[in-house]
Design an enzyme around this catalytic site. Structure first.
Site, mmCIF file in Angstrom:
data_model
loop_
_atom_site.group_PDB
_atom_site.id
_atom_site.type_symbol
_atom_site.label_atom_id
_atom_site.label_comp_id
_atom_site.label_asym_id
_atom_site.label_seq_id
_atom_site.Cartn_x
_atom_site.Cartn_y
_atom_site.Cartn_z
ATOM 1 N N HIS A 177 19.709 11.360 -22.149
ATOM 2 C CA HIS A 177 20.117 12.540 -21.378
ATOM 3 C C HIS A 177 18.892 13.214 -20.746
ATOM 4 O O HIS A 177 18.948 13.704 -19.618
ATOM 5 C CB HIS A 177 20.836 13.554 -22.277
ATOM 6 C CG HIS A 177 22.158 13.060 -22.798
ATOM 7 N ND1 HIS A 177 22.372 12.760 -24.118
ATOM 8 C CD2 HIS A 177 23.329 12.810 -22.154
ATOM 9 C CE1 HIS A 177 23.628 12.358 -24.275
ATOM 10 N NE2 HIS A 177 24.228 12.366 -23.104
ATOM 11 N N GLN A 222 39.753 12.689 -23.073
ATOM 12 C CA GLN A 222 39.277 11.315 -22.943
ATOM 13 C C GLN A 222 39.173 10.583 -24.281
ATOM 14 O O GLN A 222 38.680 9.460 -24.332
ATOM 15 C CB GLN A 222 37.960 11.266 -22.175
ATOM 16 C CG GLN A 222 36.739 11.826 -22.898
ATOM 17 C CD GLN A 222 35.523 11.859 -21.993
ATOM 18 O OE1 GLN A 222 35.412 12.724 -21.147
ATOM 19 N NE2 GLN A 222 34.608 10.912 -22.155
ATOM 20 N N LYS A 226 24.806 2.962 -18.492
ATOM 21 C CA LYS A 226 25.380 2.305 -19.675
ATOM 22 C C LYS A 226 26.900 2.295 -19.590
ATOM 23 O O LYS A 226 27.548 1.307 -19.883
ATOM 24 C CB LYS A 226 24.943 3.008 -20.960
ATOM 25 C CG LYS A 226 25.569 2.389 -22.209
ATOM 26 C CD LYS A 226 25.169 3.116 -23.452
ATOM 27 C CE LYS A 226 25.985 4.348 -23.705
ATOM 28 N NZ LYS A 226 27.368 4.083 -24.147
ATOM 29 N N SER A 286 22.850 6.248 -27.251
ATOM 30 C CA SER A 286 24.203 6.794 -27.143
ATOM 31 C C SER A 286 24.375 7.852 -28.226
ATOM 32 O O SER A 286 23.850 7.699 -29.335
ATOM 33 C CB SER A 286 25.228 5.677 -27.359
ATOM 34 O OG SER A 286 26.497 6.227 -27.607
ATOM 35 N N SER A 287 25.124 8.888 -27.896
ATOM 36 C CA SER A 287 25.380 9.937 -28.897
ATOM 37 C C SER A 287 26.111 9.348 -30.099
ATOM 38 O O SER A 287 25.977 9.826 -31.222
ATOM 39 C CB SER A 287 26.227 11.050 -28.283
ATOM 40 O OG SER A 287 25.607 11.519 -27.116
HETATM 41 O O1 PAF Z 1 29.713 10.150 -20.231
HETATM 42 C C1 PAF Z 1 30.083 11.212 -20.768
HETATM 43 O O2 PAF Z 1 29.358 11.823 -21.565
HETATM 44 C C2 PAF Z 1 31.463 11.752 -20.449
HETATM 45 O O3 PAF Z 1 32.388 10.729 -20.286
HETATM 46 C C3 PAF Z 1 31.477 12.712 -19.244
HETATM 47 C C4 PAF Z 1 31.085 12.000 -17.970
HETATM 48 C C5 PAF Z 1 30.530 13.865 -19.501
HETATM 49 C C6 PAF Z 1 32.879 13.272 -19.044
HETATM 50 O O4 PAF Z 1 33.319 13.975 -20.167
#
Ligand code: PAF
Length: 264
Positions: A39, A63, A149, A185-186
């Protein structure tokens, strides 16, 4: 410079409108928090693209495919704020919610979201496209930066942006990796030390299989995965010369892709 933390969507929108009147170039880095070096790289890229950088941090319920996964998603509010401050972003936009209780409007992309993660995670990309559209309306950026990614996510967002005429340039940033090749990745935070090793072995298997070229990659990947007892493969597909895979390790779902025959 101190980062401004904003939680109210209307306040965020007002600020962006004011910046735009002043001729500022606003760049958005959308995230779900639990920020890491990957990030940071996106924020650095955003700073080069504009003169006002907004990092959004919102764990988007729409999501996730299960309440359990949503609940388990790592949350590190204090560390995130410190990282965003250090990276030099202007605003950390952390809305409490972006959906009204009786929210009934969705954005659905129906082409790029087919196959791979789209087939295994029904509704996932609808959630992503909807929240990104909301963020574009609120932050009104000229550009937004996303990690490569999440390749299929990039495709979906690019198509949605074009189809809905958002005046936003979508910038993909290359995947950052740990020493053993595992993409940052988180979700990696949820791996136990033992499973973290399996995750590294999985990433290496993918890299090795891809390096053999498109004709041999799929077979080699399946073979290389056989001794990795703790790795439960979800899918592996060859798309336009890239080997894409998803796998579950200790209840954590990981995705990655590698260029076939290359070292990327
Ligand atoms: O990639 C992510 O972290 C998420 O899918 C996003 C793009 C912030 C949408 O919630």
């Amino acid at each position: 410079m101190a980062v401004k933390i904003m939680t109210k969507p209307a306040q965020m929108q007002k600020m962006s409108q004011a910046w735009k009147r002043q001729g500022r170039r606003v760049v958005l880095v959308p995230t779900m928090g639990a920020l890491h070096q990957g990030h940071l790289a996106l924020i650095r890229r955003a700073k080069k693209l504009g003169d006002r950088v907004v990092v959004s941090s919102y764990v988007n319920p729409a999501q996730f495919n299960s309440g359990r996964d949503l609940k388990k998603y790592p949350r590190c509010a204090a560390a995130d704020a410190a990282l965003v401050r250090r990276a030099g972003a202007d605003v950390l936009f952390r809305p409490a919610g972006l959906y009204a209780k009786n929210s009934s409007t969705w954005v659905e992309e129906t082409d790029c979201s087919r196959g791979r993660c789209g087939d295994r995670r029904p509704g996932h990309f609808r959630g992503v496209a909807t929240v990104v559209a909301k963020l574009f309306h609120l932050v009104q950026p000229g550009a937004a930066v996303f990690g490569e990614k999440d390749h299929q996510q990039c495709l979906v967002i690019e198509r949605m942006t074009r189809d809905l005429h958002f005046p936003v340039r979508i910038v993909r940033h290359p995947t950052l990796r740990e020493r053993d090749g595992l993409p940052l990745s988180s979700r990696n935070l949820r791996l136990s030390p033992r499973n973290r090793k399996w995750a590294g072995a999985w990433a290496q298997a993918l890299r090795q299989a891809a390096s053999l070229g498109p004709r041999r990659a799929l077979g080699a990947y399946r073979k290389l995965l056989r001794p990795l007892r703790s790795v439960r493969p979800e899918y592996v597909e060859l798309v336009k010369g890239n080997l894409h895979a998803a796998a579950w390790i200790g209840g954590v779902r990981l995705i990655d892709h590698r260029r076939c025959g290359g070292s990327r």
